[in-house]
Design a protein around this motif. Structure first.
Motif, PDB file in Angstrom:
ATOM      1  N   GLY A  99       0.865  -1.140   0.064  1.00 13.99           N
ATOM      2  CA  GLY A  99      -0.080  -0.005   0.260  1.00 13.99           C
ATOM      3  C   GLY A  99       0.819   1.277  -0.089  1.00 13.99           C
ATOM      4  N   THR A 100       1.865   1.189   0.708  1.00 19.33           N
ATOM      5  CA  THR A 100       2.847   2.302   0.777  1.00 19.33           C
ATOM      6  C   THR A 100       3.557   2.769  -0.549  1.00 19.33           C
ATOM      7  OG1 THR A 100       3.273   2.132   3.137  1.00 19.33           O
ATOM      8  CG2 THR A 100       4.840   3.397   2.133  1.00 19.33           C
ATOM      9  N   ILE A 101       4.004   1.485  -0.931  1.00 18.46           N
ATOM     10  CA  ILE A 101       4.610   1.752  -2.417  1.00 18.46           C
ATOM     11  C   ILE A 101       3.440   2.137  -3.345  1.00 18.46           C
ATOM     12  CG2 ILE A 101       5.787   0.455  -4.390  1.00 18.46           C
ATOM     13  CD1 ILE A 101       6.640  -1.857  -2.049  1.00 18.46           C
ATOM     14  N   ALA A 102       2.491   1.631  -3.331  1.00 24.54           N
ATOM     15  CA  ALA A 102       1.356   2.144  -4.249  1.00 24.54           C
ATOM     16  C   ALA A 102       1.248   3.586  -4.434  1.00 24.54           C
ATOM     17  CB  ALA A 102       0.297   1.148  -4.329  1.00 24.54           C
ATOM     18  N   ALA A 103       1.080   4.189  -3.111  1.00 26.01           N
ATOM     19  CA  ALA A 103       0.826   5.417  -2.777  1.00 26.01           C
ATOM     20  C   ALA A 103       1.743   6.527  -3.016  1.00 26.01           C
ATOM     21  CB  ALA A 103       0.347   5.795  -1.156  1.00 26.01           C
ATOM     22  N   THR A 104       3.297   6.045  -2.698  1.00 19.86           N
ATOM     23  CA  THR A 104       4.229   6.820  -3.347  1.00 19.86           C
ATOM     24  C   THR A 104       4.647   7.043  -4.670  1.00 19.86           C
ATOM     25  OG1 THR A 104       5.705   5.065  -2.655  1.00 19.86           O
ATOM     26  CG2 THR A 104       5.442   6.551  -0.858  1.00 19.86           C
ATOM     27  N   LYS A 105       4.207   6.023  -5.453  1.00 20.22           N
ATOM     28  CA  LYS A 105       4.286   5.956  -6.971  1.00 20.22           C
ATOM     29  C   LYS A 105       2.896   5.943  -7.583  1.00 20.22           C
ATOM     30  CE  LYS A 105       8.696   4.513  -6.288  1.00 20.22           C
ATOM     31  NZ  LYS A 105       9.767   5.560  -6.782  1.00 20.22           N
TER      32      LYS A 105
ATOM     33  N   ARG B 124      13.698  14.487   4.357  1.00 16.69           N
ATOM     34  CA  ARG B 124      14.132  13.277   3.522  1.00 16.69           C
ATOM     35  C   ARG B 124      12.899  12.445   3.159  1.00 16.69           C
ATOM     36  NH1 ARG B 124      19.557  10.572   6.200  1.00 16.69           N
ATOM     37  NH2 ARG B 124      20.771  12.497   5.913  1.00 16.69           N
ATOM     38  N   ASP B 125      12.793  12.012   1.903  1.00 13.18           N
ATOM     39  CA  ASP B 125      11.634  11.268   1.368  1.00 13.18           C
ATOM     40  C   ASP B 125      11.230  10.440   2.338  1.00 13.18           C
ATOM     41  OD1 ASP B 125      11.660  12.879  -0.725  1.00 13.18           O
ATOM     42  OD2 ASP B 125      12.387  11.490  -2.125  1.00 13.18           O
ATOM     43  N   TRP B 126      12.167   9.505   2.893  1.00  9.32           N
ATOM     44  CA  TRP B 126      11.628   8.261   3.913  1.00  9.32           C
ATOM     45  C   TRP B 126      10.933   8.950   4.915  1.00  9.32           C
ATOM     46  CZ3 TRP B 126      13.196   7.456   8.803  1.00  9.32           C
ATOM     47  CH2 TRP B 126      14.494   8.115   9.111  1.00  9.32           C
ATOM     48  N   LYS B 127      11.374   9.847   5.485  1.00  8.21           N
ATOM     49  CA  LYS B 127      10.736  10.552   6.705  1.00  8.21           C
ATOM     50  C   LYS B 127       9.379  11.085   6.537  1.00  8.21           C
ATOM     51  CE  LYS B 127      14.634  11.975   9.429  1.00  8.21           C
ATOM     52  NZ  LYS B 127      15.474  12.658  10.216  1.00  8.21           N
ATOM     53  N   VAL B 128       9.151  11.718   5.516  1.00 10.04           N
ATOM     54  CA  VAL B 128       7.870  12.205   4.978  1.00 10.04           C
ATOM     55  C   VAL B 128       6.977  10.987   4.858  1.00 10.04           C
ATOM     56  CG1 VAL B 128       6.439  13.342   3.078  1.00 10.04           C
ATOM     57  CG2 VAL B 128       8.740  14.171   3.763  1.00 10.04           C
ATOM     58  N   THR B 129       7.329   9.992   4.329  1.00  8.50           N
ATOM     59  CA  THR B 129       6.631   8.548   3.739  1.00  8.50           C
ATOM     60  C   THR B 129       6.174   8.083   5.186  1.00  8.50           C
ATOM     61  OG1 THR B 129       7.567   8.076   1.762  1.00  8.50           O
ATOM     62  CG2 THR B 129       6.432   6.478   2.845  1.00  8.50           C
ATOM     63  N   TRP B 130       7.177   8.127   6.289  1.00  9.04           N
ATOM     64  CA  TRP B 130       6.947   7.773   7.595  1.00  9.04           C
ATOM     65  C   TRP B 130       5.785   8.509   8.121  1.00  9.04           C
ATOM     66  CZ3 TRP B 130       6.501   3.686  10.674  1.00  9.04           C
ATOM     67  CH2 TRP B 130       6.593   3.713  11.819  1.00  9.04           C
ATOM     68  N   TYR B 131       5.814   9.934   8.330  1.00  9.17           N
ATOM     69  CA  TYR B 131       4.677  10.646   8.840  1.00  9.17           C
ATOM     70  C   TYR B 131       3.405  10.441   7.973  1.00  9.17           C
ATOM     71  CZ  TYR B 131       8.885  13.178  10.745  1.00  9.17           C
ATOM     72  OH  TYR B 131       9.878  13.538  11.652  1.00  9.17           O
ATOM     73  N   ALA B 132       3.428  10.330   7.015  1.00  4.81           N
ATOM     74  CA  ALA B 132       2.245  10.169   6.079  1.00  4.81           C
ATOM     75  C   ALA B 132       1.628   8.870   6.450  1.00  4.81           C
ATOM     76  CB  ALA B 132       2.385  10.037   4.535  1.00  4.81           C
TER      77      ALA B 132
ATOM     78  N   ASP C 231      -1.494  19.800   3.122  1.00  7.79           N
ATOM     79  CA  ASP C 231      -0.780  21.025   3.159  1.00  7.79           C
ATOM     80  C   ASP C 231       0.550  20.788   4.042  1.00  7.79           C
ATOM     81  OD1 ASP C 231      -2.021  22.510   1.372  1.00  7.79           O
ATOM     82  OD2 ASP C 231      -3.339  23.501   3.121  1.00  7.79           O
ATOM     83  N   PHE C 232       0.534  19.888   5.278  1.00  6.55           N
ATOM     84  CA  PHE C 232       1.661  19.781   5.865  1.00  6.55           C
ATOM     85  C   PHE C 232       2.723  18.655   5.539  1.00  6.55           C
ATOM     86  CE2 PHE C 232      -0.735  15.735   6.883  1.00  6.55           C
ATOM     87  CZ  PHE C 232       0.310  14.901   7.240  1.00  6.55           C
ATOM     88  N   ILE C 233       2.368  17.948   4.572  1.00  7.07           N
ATOM     89  CA  ILE C 233       3.150  17.037   3.732  1.00  7.07           C
ATOM     90  C   ILE C 233       3.996  17.797   2.808  1.00  7.07           C
ATOM     91  CG2 ILE C 233       3.502  15.100   2.146  1.00  7.07           C
ATOM     92  CD1 ILE C 233       2.727  14.132   4.932  1.00  7.07           C
ATOM     93  N   ARG C 234       3.431  18.958   2.104  1.00 11.40           N
ATOM     94  CA  ARG C 234       4.145  20.013   1.422  1.00 11.40           C
ATOM     95  C   ARG C 234       5.051  20.697   1.931  1.00 11.40           C
ATOM     96  NH1 ARG C 234      -1.162  19.795  -1.744  1.00 11.40           N
ATOM     97  NH2 ARG C 234      -1.659  21.357  -0.239  1.00 11.40           N
ATOM     98  N   SER C 235       4.625  20.795   3.125  1.00 14.11           N
ATOM     99  CA  SER C 235       5.676  21.867   3.942  1.00 14.11           C
ATOM    100  C   SER C 235       6.927  20.972   4.519  1.00 14.11           C
ATOM    101  CB  SER C 235       4.607  22.359   5.272  1.00 14.11           C
ATOM    102  OG  SER C 235       4.850  21.142   6.177  1.00 14.11           O
ATOM    103  N   TYR C 236       6.728  19.846   4.638  1.00 18.09           N
ATOM    104  CA  TYR C 236       7.781  18.824   4.939  1.00 18.09           C
ATOM    105  C   TYR C 236       8.711  18.795   3.875  1.00 18.09           C
ATOM    106  CZ  TYR C 236       5.928  16.904   9.108  1.00 18.09           C
ATOM    107  OH  TYR C 236       5.341  16.621  10.564  1.00 18.09           O
ATOM    108  N   TYR C 237       8.208  18.674   2.574  1.00 16.88           N
ATOM    109  CA  TYR C 237       9.078  18.609   1.306  1.00 16.88           C
ATOM    110  C   TYR C 237       9.827  20.155   1.133  1.00 16.88           C
ATOM    111  CZ  TYR C 237       7.351  14.313  -0.224  1.00 16.88           C
ATOM    112  OH  TYR C 237       7.011  12.791  -0.420  1.00 16.88           O
ATOM    113  N   ALA C 238       9.029  21.236   1.464  1.00 11.87           N
ATOM    114  CA  ALA C 238       9.749  22.470   1.378  1.00 11.87           C
ATOM    115  C   ALA C 238      10.827  22.648   2.342  1.00 11.87           C
ATOM    116  CB  ALA C 238       8.482  23.467   1.322  1.00 11.87           C
ATOM    117  N   ARG C 239      10.833  22.046   3.362  1.00 13.58           N
ATOM    118  CA  ARG C 239      11.830  22.298   4.701  1.00 13.58           C
ATOM    119  C   ARG C 239      13.093  21.328   4.226  1.00 13.58           C
ATOM    120  NH1 ARG C 239       8.247  21.054   9.382  1.00 13.58           N
ATOM    121  NH2 ARG C 239      10.273  20.692  10.282  1.00 13.58           N
ATOM    122  N   GLY C 240      12.905  20.569   2.995  1.00 13.30           N
ATOM    123  CA  GLY C 240      13.969  19.659   2.823  1.00 13.30           C
ATOM    124  C   GLY C 240      14.095  18.380   3.489  1.00 13.30           C
TER     125      GLY C 240
END
Length: 321
Positions: free
Chosen positions: A106-112, A231-239, A220-229
């Protein structure tokens, strides 16, 4: 807040009682509607006097009672103690496989999202959920048991291996007693049935996790994580953590389904659990054993549902006590 959650737990717990009583009544009525007599099913064509028949038919005590089929007179509770740990062990391992596979796919499908990988994961969820357990189990038996000879196809442990029973869960008992030969054997025996159950049930997790994560990743909070730089794997974990609340409910329901619906898997792999026990008792119209097993299942499923409700209430502040 403590008083609110306490009242919530008490109310949810009390709801288990009428559920068990209603189920017990339904099972009682349906068993009596079925043609046949448990005593006559046991004695078969043997000649038996009316007095002996009447005596045997009085073996109902208002509790779990004793078995009416071979071996006659054995307390049903003893069977439950012997068989339930096998079903519980299979349920735990099958449940673990299904959750891990579902979260991963499920995580792989969502991130791709929108890619061929996403399509493949969604296709996997559909195929996995529609698999027929006996057929899929027999395919695994043929490939890994008969063709490659790497895994056993039935039973819980190799013949001749002695294991001291403590909990009835062979893997746990072998660890507690330091019996590593039994541990290796128990693990090898549970791989195929647990994998069969796990793969079939993982499809529901794949779709639920994927859909919830897609929704969370667009916030929006996910986009703010990416804007702050971040890492992708941390954003995925938060999501994933934010998408996990609805999954908890499904986990509780799936665990309950696994407990009550392991009949096909246990029959396919000759697993000596509650499923095969109930099927065997139905053949003999063993009212006591069937009712005892169903009521026991109902209580345990109700307990699991209560735990899920509590966990859900603690995770989601929107739940009202």
């Amino acid at each position: 807040m403590a008083r609110g959650i306490g009242q919530y737990i008490v109310i949810r717990g009390l709801m288990i009682i009428p559920t068990i009583l209603i189920l017990y009544t339904i099972v009682f009525i349906f068993l009596r509607i079925l043609p046949g007599n448990p005593v006559l099913a046991v004695v078969g064509t043997k000649n038996i006097s009316p007095e002996q028949l009447q005596h045997l038919m009085k073996m109902l005590h208002g509790d779990f009672g004793v078995t009416l089929a071979f071996p006659m007179g054995k307390p049903v509770v003893e069977y439950l103690k012997l068989r339930f740990p096998a079903t519980l062990e299979l349920t735990i391992f099958g449940f673990t496989v299904s959750v891990l596979l579902g979260l991963l796919t499920g995580t792989i499908a969502a991130t791709k999202k929108g890619t061929k990988i996403d399509t493949g994961m969604r296709l996997y969820s559909i195929i996995a959920y529609t698999l027929f357990i006996p057929w899929f189990g027999m395919m695994l038996q043929y490939v890994f048991g008969i063709h490659f000879h790497v895994l056993p196809t039935s039973g819980r442990i190799d013949p001749g291996i002695e294991l001291q029973r403590i909990t009835g869960l062979y893997v746990l008992d072998s660890i507690l007693t330091g019996n590593w030969e039994a541990f290796a054997s128990a693990i090898r025996h549970i791989i195929l049935p647990a994998t069969t159950l796990g793969i079939v049930l993982s499809g529901a997790y794949t779709r639920l996790v994927r859909n919830n994560m897609v929704d969370v990743l667009s916030q929006d909070f996910i986009r703010s994580y990416y804007a702050r730089g971040v890492r992708d794997w941390k954003v995925t974990w938060y999501a994933l953590k934010n998408a996990f609340i609805p999954v908890v409910t499904l986990m509780g329901l799936q665990f309950a389904i696994l407990l009550g619906g392991a009949v096909l898997t246990e029959t396919t792999f000759n697993w000596p659990g509650m499923g095969t026990f109930i099927v065997d008792r139905i053949d003999y119209r063993d009212y006591n054993a069937i009712q005892g097993a169903v009521v026991f299942f109902a209580f345990f499923v109700g307990l699991i549902s209560l735990i899920v409700d509590i966990v859900y209430a603690l995770l989601d502040p929107r739940v009202k006590y």
